[in-house]
Design an enzyme around this catalytic site. Structure first.
Site, short mmCIF file in Angstrom:
data_model
loop_
_atom_site.label_atom_id
_atom_site.label_comp_id
_atom_site.label_asym_id
_atom_site.label_seq_id
_atom_site.Cartn_x
_atom_site.Cartn_y
_atom_site.Cartn_z
N ASN A 83 -12.92 0.03 18.41
CA ASN A 83 -12.44 0.21 19.78
C ASN A 83 -13.30 1.06 20.70
O ASN A 83 -13.24 0.91 21.91
CB ASN A 83 -11.03 0.83 19.75
N ARG B 186 -8.94 9.31 20.86
CA ARG B 186 -8.57 9.01 22.25
C ARG B 186 -8.25 10.29 23.02
O ARG B 186 -8.69 10.48 24.16
CB ARG B 186 -7.37 8.05 22.29
N ILE C 17 -11.78 3.55 15.28
CA ILE C 17 -12.84 4.03 16.18
C ILE C 17 -13.95 3.00 16.29
O ILE C 17 -14.38 2.63 17.39
CB ILE C 17 -13.40 5.39 15.67
N GLY C 18 -14.41 2.50 15.14
CA GLY C 18 -15.51 1.53 15.12
C GLY C 18 -15.19 0.26 15.87
O GLY C 18 -16.06 -0.36 16.49
N ARG D 196 -10.86 15.64 8.06
CA ARG D 196 -11.69 16.02 6.91
C ARG D 196 -13.10 16.38 7.38
O ARG D 196 -13.64 15.72 8.27
CB ARG D 196 -11.77 14.86 5.91
N GLU E 85 -7.76 -5.18 5.48
CA GLU E 85 -7.65 -4.85 4.05
C GLU E 85 -6.54 -5.64 3.38
O GLU E 85 -6.65 -6.03 2.22
CB GLU E 85 -7.43 -3.33 3.91
N HIS F 24 -12.50 3.10 0.32
CA HIS F 24 -12.45 2.08 1.40
C HIS F 24 -13.11 0.78 0.94
O HIS F 24 -13.59 0.00 1.76
CB HIS F 24 -13.21 2.54 2.66
N ASN G 173 0.87 -1.17 0.00
CA ASN G 173 0.00 0.00 0.00
C ASN G 173 0.91 1.22 0.00
O ASN G 173 1.38 1.66 1.05
CB ASN G 173 -0.89 -0.04 1.25
N ARG H 9 -2.60 -2.04 -3.33
CA ARG H 9 -3.80 -1.23 -3.11
C ARG H 9 -3.64 0.01 -3.99
O ARG H 9 -2.66 0.75 -3.86
CB ARG H 9 -3.88 -0.82 -1.65
P1 ADP Z 1 -6.56 5.05 9.60
O1 ADP Z 1 -7.79 5.56 8.90
O2 ADP Z 1 -5.42 6.03 9.59
O3 ADP Z 1 -6.18 3.62 9.23
P2 ADP Z 1 -7.41 3.87 12.13
O4 ADP Z 1 -8.39 2.94 11.52
O5 ADP Z 1 -6.18 3.30 12.75
O6 ADP Z 1 -6.98 5.03 11.13
O7 ADP Z 1 -8.20 4.72 13.24
C1 ADP Z 1 -7.60 5.75 13.94
C2 ADP Z 1 -8.62 6.33 14.92
O8 ADP Z 1 -9.04 5.26 15.82
C3 ADP Z 1 -8.08 7.44 15.79
O9 ADP Z 1 -9.04 8.49 15.91
C4 ADP Z 1 -7.91 6.77 17.13
O10 ADP Z 1 -8.04 7.68 18.19
C5 ADP Z 1 -9.06 5.80 17.13
N1 ADP Z 1 -8.87 4.77 18.15
C6 ADP Z 1 -7.96 3.76 18.16
N2 ADP Z 1 -8.05 3.07 19.33
C7 ADP Z 1 -9.05 3.66 20.06
C8 ADP Z 1 -9.64 3.42 21.33
N3 ADP Z 1 -9.22 2.44 22.13
N4 ADP Z 1 -10.65 4.24 21.75
C9 ADP Z 1 -11.08 5.23 20.96
N5 ADP Z 1 -10.56 5.51 19.75
C10 ADP Z 1 -9.57 4.74 19.30
#
Ligand code: ADP
Length: 411
Positions: free
Chosen positions: A345, A295, A342-343, A251, A396, A191, A28, A102
């Site tokens: 965690n 976070r 985020i989704g 964004r 992915e 995505h 990627n 990718r």
């Molecule tokens: P990318 O789009 O760069 O691949 P990620 O899928 O890694 O990004 O997501 C990054 C986001 O996930 C950040 O906003 C980060 O704060 C959030 N995140 C990761 N772990 C946690 C957690 N334990 N609680 C809340 N947010 C989290």
């Protein structure tokens, strides 16, 4: 090639190649980073790594070996080509049989993964008009592999391809039709590999018989949501560019299209300045004034920071509103799948988004919701819920490796 990595001893440490049978290399290549994964044929074993800060003197490769050991390798000068050479040298000993790339934009031309030949490479370059930051870096990766391993087959897996099943009612913009016919101005969506992977996985995991209608919410730094029916993308939140749709890390997502002319008149900003502001200074960062990282924002919100609280509320409100509207694209609504950093965690974000969708008859178990984080996969809806709720960590790389093997007839 071996002298480019001569300060390390990974070939000694990594000499056990037995568990990585017929691996596919997934690349990627971004504008300032290269992510890679070497994935065994049965998808059970992988080596991963990341070259970051490319273009800067601080550029380095962070590599995780087969036995989990972490290495850091400097890339003096930070050139993409040198980073790729070093990555390929690190992985050469595993005898990868194919490379999957990718590629961000496949335009209208590509609705599935395709084997690289001279024409495909030219197309990836030509489509930079639609993805100026990404497609040139993707093409560089293809050429670097071609130069070093001309006999290894390569495949490009487009981020846009999965969404080529959208009907015109979803992909056209209500603007003069010549712009679509002559200039390809339409909604493409992004995505795609992530939405494809988590929806396929949800269909494997659910007890409900198909066809399934999923809303997949990929919430990371970039955020998008897709309506998928019977394995096909019916509508998605990102459009011509990855700026449309949900509020994201930096964004804005949707704003009034009149904003550009207004800001030009009001502040004398150029289109480039406005574009930069909407892509890099907006979203969670713009509203919280603190960070694009959820976070950090959650912590500040818990300490009473008003702008951080509003950033979270807006993020969830806009996500819930979008999911509700995307449900219109589904003939049947089986459930929602959350993924991305985020989704996967943040159980509080998931709960808030579902609260926004309060008229849908969704019922879930808060303990189960809270137990799903850090790579956990599972459902958290109650039996009497109108729809299912799933958390499925995206993969992915695995999806790209799978599509690469399928395209080459290797599986
Ligand atoms: P990318 O789009 O760069 O691949 P990620 O899928 O890694 O990004 O997501 C990054 C986001 O996930 C950040 O906003 C980060 O704060 C959030 N995140 C990761 N772990 C946690 C957690 N334990 N609680 C809340 N947010 C989290």
């Amino acid at each position: 090639m071996s002298d480019s990595v001569s300060n390390t001893t990974f070939s000694d440490r990594n000499s056990d190649t037995s568990t990585l049978i017929n691996p596919t290399l997934v690349l990627n290549c971004g504008s300032s980073s290269i992510k890679y994964a070497l994935i065994s044929e049965d998808e059970s074993t992988r080596i991963t790594g990341l070259a970051e800060n490319l273009g800067l003197d601080t550029a380095r490769i962070k590599h995780t070996t087969l036995n989990g050991e972490k290495l850091e390798i400097a890339i003096p000068g930070g050139r993409h080509e040198l980073a790729l050479q070093k990555i390929l040298a690190l992985l050469e000993q595993y005898h990868f049989i194919a490379v999957g790339h990718r590629v961000v934009h496949g335009g209208r031309e590509y609705s599935k993964a395709v084997r690289v030949d001279a024409h495909v490479l030219e197309e990836v370059k030509r489509l930079k008009i639609l993805a100026p930051l990404h497609n040139p870096a993707n093409a560089l990766g293809i050429e670097a592999v071609q130069a070093l391993y001309p006999d290894i087959p390569q495949v490009v897996v487009f981020d846009t391809a999965f969404h080529q099943t959208m009907p015109p009612v979803a992909y056209r913009y209500p603007i003069p039709k010549a712009l679509y016919e002559d200039e390809k101005i339409r909604r493409y969506g992004f995505h795609g590999t992530s939405h494809a992977y988590v929806s396929e996985r949800a269909s494997e995991l659910t007890d409900t018989t198909g066809p399934h209608g999923w809303l997949t919410a990929h919430l990371g730094n970039g955020c998008s949501a897709t309506a998928i029916y019977d394995g096909k993308s019916m509508d998605t939140s990102m459009g011509l560019t990855p700026l449309e749709g949900l509020m994201m890390g930096t964004r804005s997502g949707d704003v009034d299209p009149g904003l550009h002319i207004h800001l030009k008149r009001l502040l004398g900003l150029s289109l480039e300045e406005i574009n930069d502001m909407l892509n890099n200074d907006s979203g969670l960062l713009g509203i919280s004034g603190l960070s694009n990282d959820l976070r950090t924002i959650e912590q500040a919100a818990n300490e009473g920071h008003k702008d951080a609280q509003l950033a979270i509320e807006m993020f969830c409100y806009r996500a819930g509103k979008y999911l509700a509207s995307l449900s219109c694209a589904l003939p049947e609504f089986t459930g929602i799948v959350f993924t991305g950093g985020i989704g996967e965690n943040s159980s509080t974000t998931r709960a808030r988004i579902l609260e926004v969708m309060r008229h849908f008859g969704i019922k879930f178990n808060q303990d189960k919701n809270q137990s799903l984080y850090g790579g956990g996969e599972g459902s958290f809806h109650n039996e009497d819920s109108s729809i299912e709720l799933w958390v499925i960590p995206t993969d992915e790389e695995c999806q790209i490796a799978k599509e690469t093997r399928q395209t080459l007839g290797l599986s």
